[in-house]
Write an enzyme that holds these catalytic residues in place. Structure first.
Site, short mmCIF file in Angstrom:
data_model
loop_
_atom_site.label_atom_id
_atom_site.label_comp_id
_atom_site.label_asym_id
_atom_site.label_seq_id
_atom_site.Cartn_x
_atom_site.Cartn_y
_atom_site.Cartn_z
N ASP A 251 -8.14 85.50 37.89
CA ASP A 251 -7.68 84.75 36.66
C ASP A 251 -8.72 84.58 35.73
OD1 ASP A 251 -5.65 84.67 38.55
OD2 ASP A 251 -5.10 82.70 38.08
N ARG A 303 1.27 91.30 38.26
CA ARG A 303 0.33 90.96 37.40
C ARG A 303 -1.16 92.01 37.56
NH1 ARG A 303 -0.14 84.60 38.48
NH2 ARG A 303 2.10 83.87 37.95
#
Length: 430
Positions: A251, A303
């Site tokens: 992330d 993602r």
């Protein structure tokens, strides 16, 4: 003659005693090459290359790694990881399981009984079991969350360096390099139930394998990240939802900027890479500039990446969607004010996955793409997305407002597909 024979034998024994990888190039003081993506902007990314000899460490266990990280200090340092390090261990090096972290009377059985939607409803969990869950989670976090400070290089030695059960967090730090390392199984012992997520509720986990938060000038290279050992697909179902144990593999959020991710492998996971964590985080405008090149995404559900706000250059990456990928959702997520410039990426997918499935948009408006291959054939992701998803998602335009200037040579998607298959991931630095 006898002397000659003895000399030959001694010489052969000397060859046999040469340690593995003795002739391997020392990569610990390598710096990011010029023009290699966004992380080369400005002063570039050098990590701990300026470290003095007193701050060069070779570590073999959690205790040594914690000492070397020095609480996330900004002192220039080089940390070499040898073998496998388990972050989930006590001070004596003994492995800790979830029961060792549980405190305050927490038990999963009691937690499920307390917050069953049929009796608890849709309110956020509160009360003794949620408090006990939070206390237990805090105990685990003390062991597995490892802060990385500025001017730090972390490298794996040889081709089998592993850090498992850890969440490496680069928070409010500048100039960091992570290379040649397998990051495995950032397992959350205490997921929280969120009744209102997604309409049906869902389980929320706490740990990203690698989390950049307010980090700048970061180079991630030849890293392998996965859930190896504890795949979420094998976890049970509670409240009709999979009991997830992992969050993201990587992330990049909270104003992080100038990041290059190269020659890495993201595998066997649900949510791989998130760039920008919230539609409301307008402070991310002008930041989240990230380059992803020569990476492999294998058995990833979604993602790869999903982007908000950032200017992301995505080129020469390899995507492999396996035959049994019944839960595949998408690869490229186009979200609020994102500006993805995608060039020469290759996708391999089974028959039930179509080109229109590769891109999904939420409030996004633009995607530049060129040179894309799908199962060996050229395709236009933008045109197909607009043709097949116009009823449920807004049309995308090709004008993302910028053109990348910092990048390595961009090969054809077919050539990159072959080279990434051979060269991406830990233990494969040439």
């Amino acid at each position: 003659m006898r002397v000659r024979h003895i000399a030959v034998i001694v010489g052969l024994l000397g060859l046999l005693c040469v340690p593995a990888h003795a002739d391997a190039r020392d990569i610990s003081r390598d710096t990011l090459p010029a023009n290699d993506g966004w992380a080369s902007d400005g002063a570039g990314t050098t990590g701990g290359a300026a470290a003095d000899d007193a701050h060069v460490f070779t570590v073999t266990d959690r205790a040594g790694l914690v000492r070397a990280l020095d609480g996330g200090s900004d002192t220039p340092k080089i940390i070499k990881i040898a073998g496998t390090i388990d972050a989930g261990t006590d001070d004596d090096g003994d492995h800790l399981d979830c029961a060792d972290y549980a405190t305050g009377g927490y038990s999963l059985k009691k937690y499920l009984a307390a917050y069953d939607p049929r009796t608890w409803g849709s309110a956020r969990p509160s009360g003794p079991q949620e408090e006990a869950r939070q206390a237990s989670a805090a105990k685990q976090a003390e062991r597995i969350v490892l802060p990385v400070g500025s001017r730090t290089t972390i490298v794996g030695l040889g081709d089998r360096a592993v850090l498992k059960g850890a969440s490496l967090q680069i928070k409010d730090a500048d100039n960091v390099i992570v290379r040649n390392l397998e990051l495995r199984d950032a397992y959350d012992c205490f997921p929280v139930w969120q009744p209102n997520t997604g309409g049906l509720g869902d389980w929320k986990t706490a740990y990203d394998t690698l989390w950049l938060r307010g980090a700048t000038h970061v180079w991630i290279d030849h890293v392998t990240a996965s859930d190896k050992g504890h795949p979420d697909a094998k976890e049970p179902t509670y409240f009709a939802r999979n009991y997830l144990r992992h969050d993201g593999l990587l992330d990049i959020t909270n104003g992080s900027d100038l990041v290059t991710v190269s020659w890495s492998r993201f595998a066997e996971h649900d949510k791989a890479i998130l760039i920008g964590n919230a539609d409301t985080a307008t402070g991310d405008r002008g930041k989240l500039r990230v380059t992803l090149h020569h990476n492999e995404f294998s058995s990833v559900v979604q993602r790869a990446p999903r982007v908000r706000f950032g200017q992301v250059h995505l080129y020469n990456n390899r995507y492999v969607i396996p035959e049994d990928a019944t839960d595949y959702r998408y690869s490229l997520g186009v979200s609020t004010e994102s500006a993805i410039y995608a060039e020469n990426n290759a996708f391999t997918a089974p028959g039930h996955v179509e080109v229109a499935d590769l891109v999904k948009s939420w409030n996004g408006s633009a995607l530049h793409q060129s040179g894309t291959l799908f199962n060996g054939y050229p395709v236009d992701l933008l045109a197909i997305h607009n043709a097949y998803n116009s009823g449920s998602e807004r049309d995308l335009t090709a004008d993302v407002g910028w053109v990348p200037t910092r990048h390595t040579a961009i090969d054809s998607a077919a050539q990159a597909d072959r080279e990434v298959a051979r060269g991406a991931g830990a233990g494969r630095i040439p």
